[in-house]
Design an enzyme around this catalytic site. Structure first.
Site, PDB file in Angstrom:
ATOM      1  N   CYS A   1      15.939  23.897 -21.395  1.00  0.00           N
ATOM      2  CA  CYS A   1      14.570  23.369 -21.468  1.00  0.00           C
ATOM      3  C   CYS A   1      14.532  22.130 -22.373  1.00  0.00           C
ATOM      4  O   CYS A   1      14.869  22.194 -23.549  1.00  0.00           O
ATOM      5  CB  CYS A   1      13.616  24.433 -22.006  1.00  0.00           C
ATOM      6  SG  CYS A   1      11.888  23.893 -21.991  1.00  0.00           S
TER       7      CYS A   1
ATOM      8  N   CYS B   1       7.232  26.755 -17.608  1.00  0.00           N
ATOM      9  CA  CYS B   1       7.407  25.339 -17.926  1.00  0.00           C
ATOM     10  C   CYS B   1       7.161  24.484 -16.670  1.00  0.00           C
ATOM     11  O   CYS B   1       7.321  24.953 -15.547  1.00  0.00           O
ATOM     12  CB  CYS B   1       8.822  25.128 -18.443  1.00  0.00           C
ATOM     13  SG  CYS B   1       9.135  23.468 -19.083  1.00  0.00           S
TER      14      CYS B   1
ATOM     15  N   ARG C   1      12.897  22.299 -11.963  1.00  0.00           N
ATOM     16  CA  ARG C   1      13.898  23.208 -11.402  1.00  0.00           C
ATOM     17  C   ARG C   1      13.396  24.640 -11.242  1.00  0.00           C
ATOM     18  O   ARG C   1      14.118  25.502 -10.724  1.00  0.00           O
ATOM     19  CB  ARG C   1      15.151  23.186 -12.287  1.00  0.00           C
ATOM     20  CG  ARG C   1      15.815  21.821 -12.322  1.00  0.00           C
ATOM     21  CD  ARG C   1      16.792  21.707 -13.464  1.00  0.00           C
ATOM     22  NE  ARG C   1      16.111  21.728 -14.755  1.00  0.00           N
ATOM     23  CZ  ARG C   1      16.735  21.647 -15.934  1.00  0.00           C
ATOM     24  NH1 ARG C   1      18.050  21.558 -15.965  1.00  0.00           N
ATOM     25  NH2 ARG C   1      16.041  21.665 -17.055  1.00  0.00           N
TER      26      ARG C   1
ATOM     27  N   HIS D   1      12.980  29.114 -19.738  1.00  0.00           N
ATOM     28  CA  HIS D   1      14.161  28.847 -18.911  1.00  0.00           C
ATOM     29  C   HIS D   1      15.253  28.163 -19.717  1.00  0.00           C
ATOM     30  O   HIS D   1      14.985  27.547 -20.758  1.00  0.00           O
ATOM     31  CB  HIS D   1      13.773  27.980 -17.705  1.00  0.00           C
ATOM     32  CG  HIS D   1      13.377  26.583 -18.081  1.00  0.00           C
ATOM     33  ND1 HIS D   1      14.237  25.510 -17.955  1.00  0.00           N
ATOM     34  CD2 HIS D   1      12.234  26.082 -18.599  1.00  0.00           C
ATOM     35  CE1 HIS D   1      13.610  24.417 -18.365  1.00  0.00           C
ATOM     36  NE2 HIS D   1      12.397  24.732 -18.762  1.00  0.00           N
TER      37      HIS D   1
ATOM     38  N   ASP E   1       9.020  22.220 -15.762  1.00  0.00           N
ATOM     39  CA  ASP E   1      10.352  21.774 -15.323  1.00  0.00           C
ATOM     40  C   ASP E   1      10.496  21.871 -13.792  1.00  0.00           C
ATOM     41  O   ASP E   1      10.187  22.903 -13.189  1.00  0.00           O
ATOM     42  CB  ASP E   1      11.412  22.646 -16.010  1.00  0.00           C
ATOM     43  CG  ASP E   1      12.801  22.050 -15.883  1.00  0.00           C
ATOM     44  OD1 ASP E   1      13.362  21.653 -16.909  1.00  0.00           O
ATOM     45  OD2 ASP E   1      13.326  22.001 -14.748  1.00  0.00           O
TER      46      ASP E   1
HETATM   47 ZN   LIG Z   1      11.209  23.554 -19.907  1.00  0.00          ZN
END
Ligand SMILES: [Zn+2]
Length: 202
Positions: free
Chosen positions: A103, A41, A45, A100, A43
């Protein structure tokens, strides 16, 4: 200016990091031979290299919201081109699809009406594996959804011609992971039991 923070980072990289890794970067300057295609992803993080302790040149990374692999040949685009390049040209021996916890895409897939002003995201969410929806999903429900989504994307990968050919030859392995952001744990999909196991506990 927020970008100054990143420019300062580049400066520190050039001063404090590059000199100690000069040989590696000079070796990588004209060629790469990554050991895996890592699909995860976007994302902020997730840091694939930090998570797997990989050096530059080791991971070929495809980042896309929801770590989604659109089914082939319905959605030819950046993700399918990246997969084809990694498996056909670079001939990576492994593909890791890494979902993850927490999400936003999985949450969005549960509430498509909230994405009505974002048609690209709304369309993309159709590729996520959401077979039923809950208004107030528990963490457990979201985790199961995230796991099912990873398994679905592993299935979609098999439809890509270069992936299928490499699997047929037996020189490519597929892996499904879920990264647990708060604990650092990584659970991996076990094809036999069809469950995610904490093979890499924190
Ligand atoms: Zn995600």
């Amino acid at each position: 200016m927020p970008v100054q923070k990143f420019l300062d980072g580049v400066s520190r990289f050039q001063k404090d990091v590059y000199p100690y890794n000069r040989e590696l970067f000079e070796r990588l300057a004209t060629k790469q031979k990554p050991s895996a295609l890592f699909i995860t992803c976007s994302d902020s993080r997730i840091d694939p290299c930090l998570l797997t302790q990989s050096k530059p040149g080791e991971l070929f990374i495809c980042r896309v919201i929801g770590n989604i692999v659109p089914p082939y040949p319905d959605a030819i685009g950046g993700v399918s081109a990246t997969i084809e390049y990694a498996t056909g040209v670079l001939r990576v021996p492994e593909i890791i699809v890494c979902g993850h916890t927490d999400c936003g895409v999985m949450r969005g897939a549960l509430h498509p009406e909230a994405m009505k002003d974002f048609p690209n995201v709304a369309h993309w969410l159709n590729y996520a594996q959401v077979d039923h929806r809950e208004r107030e999903p528990s963490e457990e429900f979201l985790l199961r959804l995230t796991e099912r989504n990873v398994v679905k994307q592993l299935e979609n990968l098999r439809w890509h011609p270069t992936v299928a050919a490499r699997l047929e030859r037996g020189d490519l392995a597929l892996h499904g992971w879920v990264y647990h952001i708060g604990t650092g744990a990584v659970t991996a999909y076990d094809r036999e039991s069809r469950t995610f196991k904490e093979s890499v506990p924190a």
